[in-house]
Scaffold this active site. Structure first.
Site, PDB file in Angstrom:
ATOM      1  N   GLY A 109       3.885  -5.614   3.972  1.00 17.33           N
ATOM      2  CA  GLY A 109       3.943  -5.240   2.564  1.00 17.33           C
ATOM      3  C   GLY A 109       5.377  -5.228   2.074  1.00 17.33           C
ATOM      4  O   GLY A 109       5.778  -4.379   1.279  1.00 17.33           O
ATOM      5  N   GLY A 110       6.157  -6.211   2.508  1.00 19.98           N
ATOM      6  CA  GLY A 110       7.596  -6.197   2.265  1.00 19.98           C
ATOM      7  C   GLY A 110       8.063  -6.889   1.010  1.00 19.98           C
ATOM      8  O   GLY A 110       9.273  -7.055   0.825  1.00 19.98           O
ATOM      9  N   ASP A 144      -2.487 -11.277   6.125  1.00 20.30           N
ATOM     10  CA  ASP A 144      -3.423 -10.456   5.356  1.00 20.30           C
ATOM     11  C   ASP A 144      -4.083  -9.484   6.317  1.00 20.30           C
ATOM     12  O   ASP A 144      -4.944  -9.857   7.121  1.00 20.30           O
ATOM     13  CB  ASP A 144      -4.473 -11.346   4.675  1.00 20.30           C
ATOM     14  CG  ASP A 144      -5.395 -10.566   3.749  1.00 20.30           C
ATOM     15  OD1 ASP A 144      -5.417  -9.318   3.836  1.00 20.30           O
ATOM     16  OD2 ASP A 144      -6.094 -11.197   2.936  1.00 20.30           O
ATOM     17  N   ASN A 190       3.761  -0.768   6.649  1.00 19.21           N
ATOM     18  CA  ASN A 190       3.880  -0.271   5.282  1.00 19.21           C
ATOM     19  C   ASN A 190       2.753  -0.745   4.373  1.00 19.21           C
ATOM     20  O   ASN A 190       2.412  -0.052   3.404  1.00 19.21           O
ATOM     21  CB  ASN A 190       5.231  -0.697   4.704  1.00 19.21           C
ATOM     22  CG  ASN A 190       5.293  -0.499   3.208  1.00 19.21           C
ATOM     23  OD1 ASN A 190       5.409   0.623   2.716  1.00 19.21           O
ATOM     24  ND2 ASN A 190       5.191  -1.594   2.458  1.00 19.21           N
ATOM     25  N   SER A 213       1.324   8.872   3.809  1.00 24.13           N
ATOM     26  CA  SER A 213       1.219   9.332   2.428  1.00 24.13           C
ATOM     27  C   SER A 213       1.037  10.844   2.410  1.00 24.13           C
ATOM     28  O   SER A 213       0.532  11.437   3.380  1.00 24.13           O
ATOM     29  CB  SER A 213       0.020   8.664   1.751  1.00 24.13           C
ATOM     30  OG  SER A 213      -0.269   9.255   0.503  1.00 24.13           O
ATOM     31  N   TYR A 268      -8.849   5.621   0.675  1.00 26.23           N
ATOM     32  CA  TYR A 268      -7.390   5.582   0.817  1.00 26.23           C
ATOM     33  C   TYR A 268      -6.892   6.821   1.555  1.00 26.23           C
ATOM     34  O   TYR A 268      -6.145   6.723   2.536  1.00 26.23           O
ATOM     35  CB  TYR A 268      -6.727   5.486  -0.554  1.00 26.23           C
ATOM     36  CG  TYR A 268      -5.219   5.596  -0.485  1.00 26.23           C
ATOM     37  CD1 TYR A 268      -4.445   4.493  -0.143  1.00 26.23           C
ATOM     38  CD2 TYR A 268      -4.568   6.799  -0.744  1.00 26.23           C
ATOM     39  CE1 TYR A 268      -3.065   4.586  -0.045  1.00 26.23           C
ATOM     40  CE2 TYR A 268      -3.188   6.907  -0.654  1.00 26.23           C
ATOM     41  CZ  TYR A 268      -2.441   5.795  -0.311  1.00 26.23           C
ATOM     42  OH  TYR A 268      -1.072   5.906  -0.215  1.00 26.23           O
ATOM     43  N   LYS A 295      -5.145   7.253   5.363  1.00 27.68           N
ATOM     44  CA  LYS A 295      -3.849   7.866   5.630  1.00 27.68           C
ATOM     45  C   LYS A 295      -3.962   9.023   6.623  1.00 27.68           C
ATOM     46  O   LYS A 295      -3.025   9.291   7.371  1.00 27.68           O
ATOM     47  CB  LYS A 295      -3.193   8.311   4.325  1.00 27.68           C
ATOM     48  CG  LYS A 295      -2.805   7.139   3.421  1.00 27.68           C
ATOM     49  CD  LYS A 295      -1.905   6.134   4.130  1.00 27.68           C
ATOM     50  CE  LYS A 295      -1.490   4.998   3.231  1.00 27.68           C
ATOM     51  NZ  LYS A 295      -0.601   4.011   3.907  1.00 27.68           N
TER      52      LYS A 295
END
Length: 290
Positions: free
Chosen positions: A46-47, A100, A127, A179, A190, A194
């Site tokens: 996710g950079g 992906d 990330n 998170s 989500y 986390k």
């Protein structure tokens, strides 16, 4: 003691940016150019934007080579170009792999591609993540997409990287970006993912420290990224957060550099809460219902 303080001070540059919106002022302190990660190489998933991009920049600034991973090939290309344009000295230090995490992957092949760019790969930053699937309205398809990206992908990639580190006797680092949601009651896929990242961080840390591999995590609170502030929104006010504002990606990136450097070598299995108080001293910034 004075020598220690002087050494730490030499790594700090104050201030790279001052963000002022309404009554909120965010003076963002960042690490100056340093050699904390000199000779290292990091894969940052996710950079291409948000926290991942800020971490990539901070690690480059600390002397590391960086391989950014993401789904969109053209975005990976443009991100690499922008990093090199920003600092031509990064030309030989920035590469990318298309990945992906929501799909099944040949992670050994991904690692082989990374090692064609660098003789030493020794940092993984998990990330990449996606929001969604609130309890009460979530579909199976949405649930699977969130869990596959945020948790399964991180698990499988970390497993492959850990095997690579062990087989090559690399005393590296794995850093998971969690998170503030991991400290809250889980009412979405989500948040659940986390919670899983927090548990995975602890489990990997215990399993790998005997091999010299240090595993930690950072739990950011609401952060000023395109995920939460779309369409170029600049307002970082967040009255519901005790801090009064969103965190800035650069603030998270500072900690990422410290935790993956020798400064953080004795920090093992920690989840560093950079939440502004969200999920720590208040849950009032989130709504729960059905």
């Amino acid at each position: 003691m004075r020598r220690f303080i002087n050494r730490i001070s030499s790594y700090i540059e104050r201030i790279t940016a001052t963000h002022i919106t309404n009554n909120v002022v965010a003076n963002v302190v960042t690490l100056s150019s340093n050699n904390l990660l000199d000779g290292r190489c990091a894969l940052v998933t996710g950079g291409t934007s948000g926290i991942g991009l800020a971490i990539a920049k901070a690690m480059l600034n600390a002397g590391a080579s960086v391989v950014i991973a993401g789904r969109n090939y053209s975005k990976l290309e443009s991100t690499k170009l922008s990093l090199i344009t920003e600092n031509p000295g990064y030309a030989d230090k920035v590469n990318f792999v298309q990945l992906d995490l929501s799909l099944a992957n040949d992670y050994d092949k991904v690692i082989s591609e990374i090692t064609t760019y660098t003789p030493k790969f020794d940092i993984l930053v998990n990330n990449a993540g996606t929001l969604g699937c609130q309890f009460g309205s979530g579909s199976e398809e949405e649930f699977d997409k969130v869990l596959n990206t945020n948790l399964r992908g991180a698990f499988m990639l970390s497993q492959a990287v850990a095997k690579y580190f062990v087989s090559h006797q690399i005393k590296g680092n794995i850093l998971n970006i969690g998170s503030s949601s991991s400290f809250r009651p889980a009412s979405s896929a989500y948040t659940l993912s986390k919670w899983g990242i927090r548990g995975l961080t602890l489990g990997m840390a215990k399993s790998l420290i005997s091999k010299g591999i240090v595993v930690n995590g950072i739990a950011p609170g609401p952060t000023a990224t395109p995920m939460l502030l779309p369409d170029g929104q600049k307002n970082i006010d967040l009255p519901s957060n005790p801090l009064g504002r969103y965190a800035m990606p650069e603030e998270i990136a500072n900690m990422a550099v410290i935790l993956t450097s020798d400064l953080g070598r004795t920090v093992v299995g920690a989840i560093v809460p950079m939440t502004g108080g969200a999920g720590i001293i208040t849950f009032d910034d989130m709504k729960y219902g059905f």
